[in-house]
Design a protein around this motif. Structure first.
Motif: not given
Length: 388
Positions: A153-165, A182-192
């Motif tokens: 399952i691939i999930t998005k959390t409210h903390k700006g995370e993309l989680v692979y379970k 991919t993060t654009p200019k002006g973007g950031q993200y977290q991946v688990v």
């Protein structure tokens, strides 16, 4: 406080504040001065909030005056008030004074950012590209499950995370399936990642990885900048490929800054141990050290660095330690998605902290006051830098 009503008087107090000889009352006045100077830009702040601001800044300054020089550099408090505007005010005012300490003799009048033109800071924004070429704009998606696959399952959390379970044993098809964030200019993200490894991606970065890990190694590819907290697994080493270098780990915390336009790759270790491979050479790195590689020469250079400065971006800060204006502008360009005219940058260096949550105009205002320079923002988001 009577007797302090001119820029000259305030400048004297700033110098005493920097030297650590100001009284608590004088220090509180310096901080409050900037707060009240900006107060007309912060609507809907109540009398109670103003009083809370005064008390909190007074306590913060007292703590700073009693701290060691190194501790003073680290202190930065972002207070929580009833309105978001009040929070931004305290955050930016605190950073303003930290930057001013780098050059206390500069005059306060050198501020010329045009208020009508401003740029908001970056935020949690990224694009997920699946193996079939389809894409998901993550900042547009609701929190929850994005994709359900056999055993995954691939999930998005409210903390700006993309989680692979991973739910069950993976199929051979999933092992070879590649995803990209991919993060654009002006973007950031977290991946688990599927193995529990956490990756923070800075602006204008890309992480490519298998949908599940299998076999003898775990391999990912990074472009741009990322901070890694790798799950320990000695039987399956973790490899990060960036340009012509390969970072090999079993479980550790490290940062890789590999923006190609910077001309080099900096790998900084915070915890554990890594081995860096580059053009047939290998180098073990210990915590507190940074390895630098470039295309010419092919050597691996290792040096001791301030790790807190390196990972400040992950913690919501810009931190400058004798940073050149070009280095600072490069960071601002990616985070605010602007275009910087580098043709006439003065040779200035800065020390201090700035919250990444501040609008661009406030960051530029801080730099102007401490460096005797001025900026101009055009409608096409072109930023020009000029010496005073």
């Amino acid at each position: 406080m009577s007797g302090y009503n001119s820029y000259k008087d305030i400048q004297k107090m700033i110098e005493k504040y920097v030297a650590g000889t100001a009284t608590a009352e004088e220090a509180a006045f310096v901080e409050s001065y900037y707060a009240y100077q900006d107060r007309n830009e912060v609507p809907d702040i109540s009398a109670d909030e103003k009083e809370a601001l005064r008390k909190e800044t007074f306590e913060n300054i007292s703590n700073q005056l009693n701290a060691t020089p190194q501790t003073k550099k680290r202190i930065i408090n972002i207070y929580r008030y009833a309105t978001a505007a009040a929070v931004l005010l305290v955050a930016t005012t605190t950073a303003y004074l930290f930057l001013h300490r780098a050059s206390p003799s500069n005059k306060l009048e050198n501020v010329s950012v045009k208020k009508p033109l401003d740029v908001m800071p970056g935020s949690n924004k990224a694009i997920l590209t699946l193996a079939d070429g389809s894409t998901m704009i993550l900042d547009d998606k609701a929190d929850g499950n994005l994709k359900e696959l056999p055993g995954l399952i691939i999930t998005k959390t409210h903390k700006g995370e993309l989680v692979y379970k991973v739910l069950s044993k993976q199929s051979s098809e999933q092992v070879t399936t590649i995803n990209t964030v991919t993060t654009p200019k002006g973007g950031q993200y977290q991946v688990v990642l599927p193995d529990g490894t956490r990756v923070w991606l800075n602006a204008a970065s890309r992480l490519t990885y298998p949908q599940v890990f299998a076999g003898k190694t775990r391999e990912v590819k990074l472009e741009g900048e990322g901070y890694f907290e790798v799950s320990k697994n000695k039987a399956m080493p973790f490899h990060v490929f960036t340009g012509n270098q390969d970072v090999e780990v079993t479980g550790t915390h490290f940062n890789i800054n590999g923006y190609m336009d910077d001309g080099s790759i900096n790998t900084t270790l915070l915890e554990g141990g890594i081995t860096l491979h580059h053009h047939g050479r290998s180098q073990k790195i210990i915590p507190g050290k940074q390895a630098n590689v470039s295309t010419n020469p092919f050597a691996i250079k290792v040096q001791t660095v301030d790790t807190e400065e390196v990972v400040a971006w992950k913690n919501g800060l810009f931190e400058f330690n004798n940073a050149s204006l070009r280095q600072i502008m490069s960071q601002l360009e990616r985070w605010y998605d602007i275009k910087v005219d580098y043709s006439s940058l003065p040779a200035k260096r800065y020390n201090g902290m700035v919250p990444r949550s501040a609008n661009l105009s406030r960051v530029l205002k801080m730099l102007e006051v401490t460096g005797n320079i001025k900026f101009e923002i055009q409608n096409n988001r072109q930023l020009s830098v000029m010496a005073e």
